[in-house]
Scaffold this active site. Structure first.
Site, PDB file in Angstrom:
ATOM      1  N   LEU A   1      -1.783  15.400  11.831  1.00  0.00           N
ATOM      2  CA  LEU A   1      -2.717  14.087  12.838  1.00  0.00           C
ATOM      3  C   LEU A   1      -2.578  12.998  12.790  1.00  0.00           C
ATOM      4  CD1 LEU A   1      -5.302  16.690  12.393  1.00  0.00           C
ATOM      5  CD2 LEU A   1      -3.158  17.049  14.107  1.00  0.00           C
TER       6      LEU A   1
ATOM      7  N   ARG B   1     -13.977   2.641   9.265  1.00  0.00           N
ATOM      8  CA  ARG B   1     -14.558   2.916   8.111  1.00  0.00           C
ATOM      9  C   ARG B   1     -13.582   2.241   7.308  1.00  0.00           C
ATOM     10  NH1 ARG B   1     -16.850   8.577   5.543  1.00  0.00           N
ATOM     11  NH2 ARG B   1     -16.188   9.279   7.188  1.00  0.00           N
TER      12      ARG B   1
ATOM     13  N   ASN C   1      27.924 -24.891 -16.476  1.00  0.00           N
ATOM     14  CA  ASN C   1      26.511 -24.720 -17.607  1.00  0.00           C
ATOM     15  C   ASN C   1      26.227 -25.901 -16.823  1.00  0.00           C
ATOM     16  OD1 ASN C   1      25.786 -24.667 -20.022  1.00  0.00           O
ATOM     17  ND2 ASN C   1      25.085 -26.650 -19.400  1.00  0.00           N
TER      18      ASN C   1
END
Length: 459
Positions: free
Chosen positions: A8, A15, A376
């Site tokens: 469902l 709310r 690097n």
């Protein structure tokens, strides 16, 4: 005999105070609907039907072709919602699970036990119940002196005695499929809510002398239905505790599990160490023995074994074994860090591949770049990849030394073993084995400084 399922998911959830359908709100990274669907799969339903209504297309997208869908255009109660599935299921032999899409904590194990109980007791209907310390608001399970279920009474329709009952209806049921849809034709709206209660079919079965049972959950938390943001937060907390517990059982160390945030689909290898305030989201996978320190935030990240990620953010990227990242680094989407790469503090990598053993220790931006092994990067290096309209690529070979404060303006290629001098702006390709210097010539004006106002000699 076949199992079927009705989920469902038509309600708006007023709310929640949200434009999203209630079942679309997420718990541990998945919508509540997805959690319910996954739990339902434990009973291997021959057909799953999801009842949709409010913003139906959003809900439909979540499950796609995994479910059949039926519309409930008016929300007239749970009984009415189940009626919508009649064309899909009526007439089929088997039992049908009816479950709300806002119950994300229900487990597949509990649903399997519900089915077993229902079949073994040869019930026409079985109600999934739970014992509540504070049952206010729930439908009550009313039993007779033989402990048989006689009816379910909703809060608004319960008398004073019935309101004292602590065994509550979780809103999940298992029915004989054919009898369910036959009984639904005989329910009405003569109740306080003016709705079609699915619970009214229980009374119809009892009046017909058919057997109704109830299976009680061991863990009340599984019964939680999320109707507002407070319940949503509760579900999140319970789910997170459940997930961290399972990972700990599997050999993961959480320094403070209550302060760790992880989604349901996260995978973590044995002997990984997760410190407090770490967030792991989406499809993140963390390798064995990897350490994630306080403040690390990973989204859809693949982290290899024996890596150390220190207070850094990694999104939609791959970090291979032995990599160290951070602190305060940001690996943005589309990046790959190969074995033993080091990305240090205040370094950002975006849409780039970084080769093995390459190091960018600090204060560097690497964007849209393909970087080789053993490179690097000096502090302050920037790959300038964007001209305001288009992105351009920087390609750096193996064993390259990029001097501090180098600005590499793409499109650009730097060959193997090359070097850029500190402070250079590099705008042209650098051949292998070359040194590139691209900075203004220094000029010293001897004695000029003493002529400037506020020079120390004038004070």
């Amino acid at each position: 005999m076949s199992n079927y399922a009705i989920i469902l998911a038509a309600g708006k959830g007023t709310r929640m105070k949200s434009d999203l359908p209630k079942v679309m709100h997420k718990v541990a990274g998945l919508t509540m609907l997805e959690h319910v669907y996954r739990a339902v799969q434990a009973i291997t339903p021959a057909k799953t039907v999801t009842v949709i209504g409010h913003k139906a297309e959003l809900v439909r997208e979540v499950l796609g072709d995994k479910s059949e869908f039926v519309m409930q255009t008016e929300q007239l109660g749970t009984g009415h919602a189940v009626m919508m599935a009649e064309d899909e299921l009526a007439g089929l032999d088997g039992q049908t699970l009816v479950i709300a899409g806002d119950t994300p904590l229900i487990t597949g194990d509990s649903l399997t036990k519900l089915v077993d109980f229902h079949v073994n007791h040869k019930n026409v209907a079985t109600i999934l119940t739970a014992e509540a310390d504070e049952p206010f608001g729930y439908g009550r399970i009313i039993r007779n002196e033989n402990d048989e279920v006689t009816k379910i009474v909703e809060q608004k329709d319960a008398n004073d005695f019935e309101k004292q009952v602590k065994e509550i209806n979780t809103g999940t049921y298992l029915f004989d499929n054919k009898r369910l849809f036959e009984a639904l034709k005989n329910i009405n709206t003569n109740n306080a809510q003016g709705e079609y209660y699915l619970t009214d079919v229980i009374g119809i079965f009892k009046e017909a002398g058919e057997k109704v049972g109830a299976y009680k959950l061991r863990d009340f938390d599984e019964s939680l239905g999320v109707n507002d943001r407070v319940a949503l937060a509760t579900a999140e907390k319970v789910m997170r505790a459940r997930l961290t517990k399972q990972h700990m059982v599997n050999g993961v160390t959480f320094v403070n599990p209550d302060a760790t945030y992880l989604d349901a689909d996260v995978e973590i290898g044995e002997e990984a160490v997760i410190e407090a305030n770490v967030t792991l989201k989406g499809q993140t996978k963390v390798g064995a023995r990897t350490v994630l320190t306080n403040g690390t935030y990973l989204v859809d990240a693949l982290i290899g074994e024996d890596a150390v990620i220190t207070n850094s953010m990694i999104e939609e990227s791959t970090v291979e074994a032995g990599v160290t990242v951070g602190p305060y680094a940001h690996i943005r989407p589309g990046s790959t860090l190969a074995k033993d790469v080091h990305i240090g503090n205040f370094v950002e990598v975006k849409g780039s591949s970084i080769g093995e053993n390459t190091k960018a220790g600090h204060l560097t931006y690497i964007g849209n770049a393909e970087v080789g092994s053993n490179v690097n990067f000096g502090a302050g290096t920037i790959t300038v990849n964007y001209d305001g309209q288009n992105k351009y690529k920087t390609t750096i070979g193996n064993n390259v030394f990029v001097g501090s404060n180098s600005t590499l303006i793409a499109p650009l290629e730097i060959g193997d073993n090359a070097l850029t001098a500190a402070g250079s702006t590099i705008t042209e390709d650098v051949p292998m084995d070359s040194i590139a210097i691209g900075r203004g010539r220094q000029v010293n004006k001897e004695g000029y400084a003493i002529k400037k106002p506020h020079h120390p000699s004038q004070q």
